[in-house]
Scaffold this motif. Structure first.
Motif, short mmCIF file in Angstrom:
data_model
loop_
_atom_site.label_atom_id
_atom_site.label_comp_id
_atom_site.label_asym_id
_atom_site.label_seq_id
_atom_site.Cartn_x
_atom_site.Cartn_y
_atom_site.Cartn_z
N ARG A 133 0.67 -1.19 -0.25
CA ARG A 133 -0.05 -0.02 -0.17
C ARG A 133 0.66 1.11 -0.09
NH1 ARG A 133 -5.29 1.59 -1.16
NH2 ARG A 133 -5.48 3.60 -0.28
N ALA A 134 1.86 1.22 0.61
CA ALA A 134 2.74 2.35 0.81
C ALA A 134 3.40 2.76 -0.57
CB ALA A 134 3.92 2.00 1.78
N GLU A 135 3.68 1.87 -1.42
CA GLU A 135 4.19 1.89 -2.82
C GLU A 135 3.08 2.61 -3.54
OE1 GLU A 135 5.22 -0.67 -6.71
OE2 GLU A 135 5.53 -1.47 -4.81
N LEU A 136 1.81 2.17 -3.37
CA LEU A 136 0.63 2.55 -4.29
C LEU A 136 0.48 3.97 -3.93
CD1 LEU A 136 -1.63 -0.49 -4.14
CD2 LEU A 136 -0.46 0.45 -6.14
N GLU A 137 0.62 4.49 -2.59
CA GLU A 137 0.28 5.59 -2.09
C GLU A 137 1.38 6.60 -2.56
OE1 GLU A 137 -0.04 5.41 2.11
OE2 GLU A 137 -2.09 4.88 1.70
N ALA A 138 2.76 5.93 -2.70
CA ALA A 138 3.88 7.07 -3.52
C ALA A 138 3.48 7.27 -5.02
CB ALA A 138 5.13 6.25 -3.15
N ARG A 139 2.99 6.11 -5.62
CA ARG A 139 2.72 6.39 -7.02
C ARG A 139 1.66 7.38 -7.19
NH1 ARG A 139 1.90 0.05 -8.94
NH2 ARG A 139 1.16 1.19 -10.45
N ALA A 140 0.41 7.49 -6.19
CA ALA A 140 -0.43 8.39 -6.37
C ALA A 140 0.08 9.69 -6.23
CB ALA A 140 -1.55 7.98 -5.51
N ARG A 141 0.92 9.93 -5.10
CA ARG A 141 1.75 11.15 -5.02
C ARG A 141 2.51 11.57 -6.23
NH1 ARG A 141 2.49 8.91 0.15
NH2 ARG A 141 4.73 8.56 -0.24
N ALA A 142 3.06 10.71 -6.89
CA ALA A 142 3.88 11.29 -8.05
C ALA A 142 3.14 11.78 -9.15
CB ALA A 142 4.67 9.78 -8.47
N VAL A 143 1.88 11.46 -9.08
CA VAL A 143 0.81 12.24 -10.13
C VAL A 143 0.10 13.16 -9.29
CG1 VAL A 143 0.79 10.26 -11.82
CG2 VAL A 143 -0.89 10.29 -10.04
N GLN A 144 0.61 13.77 -8.34
CA GLN A 144 0.00 14.93 -7.37
C GLN A 144 -1.44 14.49 -7.12
OE1 GLN A 144 1.10 18.53 -9.78
NE2 GLN A 144 2.23 17.13 -10.98
N THR A 145 -1.73 13.29 -6.72
CA THR A 145 -2.97 13.14 -6.21
C THR A 145 -2.82 12.15 -4.96
OG1 THR A 145 -5.22 12.36 -6.81
CG2 THR A 145 -3.66 11.08 -7.50
N VAL A 146 -4.03 11.56 -4.55
CA VAL A 146 -3.86 10.51 -3.35
C VAL A 146 -4.83 9.48 -3.72
CG1 VAL A 146 -3.70 12.27 -1.53
CG2 VAL A 146 -5.79 11.81 -2.09
N ALA A 147 -4.26 8.42 -3.17
CA ALA A 147 -4.89 7.11 -3.69
C ALA A 147 -6.25 7.09 -3.36
CB ALA A 147 -4.23 5.98 -2.61
N GLU A 148 -6.75 7.67 -2.36
CA GLU A 148 -8.20 7.55 -1.90
C GLU A 148 -9.04 8.34 -3.17
OE1 GLU A 148 -5.92 8.52 0.03
OE2 GLU A 148 -5.96 6.72 1.35
N HIS A 149 -8.40 9.31 -3.99
CA HIS A 149 -9.20 9.98 -4.94
C HIS A 149 -9.19 9.17 -6.27
CE1 HIS A 149 -8.70 14.06 -2.54
NE2 HIS A 149 -9.37 13.08 -1.67
N VAL A 150 -8.51 8.01 -6.26
CA VAL A 150 -8.45 7.54 -7.60
C VAL A 150 -9.65 6.56 -7.85
CG1 VAL A 150 -7.18 5.91 -9.07
CG2 VAL A 150 -5.90 7.42 -7.59
N TRP A 151 -10.37 6.93 -8.76
CA TRP A 151 -11.63 5.90 -9.19
C TRP A 151 -11.51 5.37 -10.46
CZ3 TRP A 151 -17.15 6.63 -7.11
CH2 TRP A 151 -17.04 7.06 -5.73
N VAL A 152 -12.24 4.36 -10.55
CA VAL A 152 -12.24 3.39 -11.83
C VAL A 152 -14.00 3.47 -12.10
CG1 VAL A 152 -9.99 2.60 -11.58
CG2 VAL A 152 -12.05 1.39 -10.68
N THR A 153 -14.04 2.96 -13.60
CA THR A 153 -15.24 2.58 -13.94
C THR A 153 -15.15 1.58 -15.01
OG1 THR A 153 -17.47 3.34 -14.60
CG2 THR A 153 -15.51 4.50 -15.83
N GLU A 154 -16.43 1.03 -15.56
CA GLU A 154 -16.11 0.42 -16.74
C GLU A 154 -17.50 0.46 -17.54
OE1 GLU A 154 -18.26 -3.80 -14.60
OE2 GLU A 154 -15.96 -3.36 -14.50
N ALA A 155 -17.34 0.16 -18.73
CA ALA A 155 -18.31 0.33 -19.85
C ALA A 155 -18.34 -0.57 -20.99
CB ALA A 155 -18.43 1.80 -20.45
#
Length: 225
Positions: A51-73
């Motif tokens: 999880r720490a790596e994922l949060e670091a990757r989110a910070r690298a794109v200037q966001t936070v992991a909790e704000h990453v959403w996905v969808t499908e269609a």
């Protein structure tokens, strides 16, 4: 369900020319598209990173992991090159079809009025006024002649799924909006760029789609910031 003909707090949905230009940016040569089958195979083949790596990757794109959403269609796949920050710490991405259709997903910190298009008077665009503004289940739906969007509130976040009306019909857009959810760790691993590729990445901005159901990108600071 109550429809309104007055324009809500939306920036205008712009012309098909902007759609054509930005379509090339999101789906043109060099864009990496993640197939559903590829994502499913990858997610089931190995555990998600720490999880720490994922949060670091989110910070690298200037966001936070909790704000990453996905969808499908059906028929749409994520264009990974489109993934990036929206605003201060929001999230944006674009899902595409092989024919060039696009659905945009945005997650932003916005006030209630930027989600609920029925809530009080608001300025609109004379060039492309809002023709529909109504509650649809747990979300709000708004449309101009050229674009439409669904918006939902999640705490202080507004999650919007939008598209051009000529590319995606309301039923498909509604399905994508209802399928939108906060990414789990496996989905974060699939969506977020690797740490060595993520620095400074920005999402593809669409000039014709209503981010947060709130009209096309407009450099003038308005009600939605």
């Amino acid at each position: 369900m109550t429809s309104h003909t007055r324009p809500p707090r939306l920036r205008p949905v712009l012309t098909a020319l902007a759609l054509t230009l930005t379509l090339a940016a999101a789906t043109g040569c060099g864009t990496e598209v993640a197939s559903d089958a590829e994502a499913a195979r990858s997610a089931s083949a190995a555990p998600a990173p720490d999880r720490a790596e994922l949060e670091a990757r989110a910070r690298a794109v200037q966001t936070v992991a909790e704000h990453v959403w996905v969808t499908e269609a059906p028929g749409y796949t994520l264009a990974r090159q489109s993934v990036g920050v929206v605003g201060d710490d929001g999230f944006g991405s674009v899902y595409t079809t092989s024919e060039g259709g696009q659905i945009q997903l945005r997650v932003e910190r916005l006030p209630h009025a930027d989600a609920d298009c029925t809530d009080g008077p608001a300025a609109g665009s004379a060039q492309d006024p809002v023709v529909t503004c109504e509650r649809d289940g747990e979300q709000w739906y708004r449309a101009t002649e050229s674009g439409h969007a669904y918006a939902q509130e999640q705490g202080d976040l507004v999650v919007t799924v939008s598209g051009a009306r000529e590319e995606v019909d309301r039923a498909a857009l509604r399905a994508a909006a209802r399928a939108a959810h906060r990414a789990d760790d496996h989905e974060l691993d699939q969506v977020l760029p690797p740490a060595d590729e993520a620095s400074g990445r920005q999402p593809v901005e669409r000039g014709d789609l209503p981010p947060v159901g709130d009209g096309a990108p407009n450099n003038d600071v308005g009600a939605s910031g």
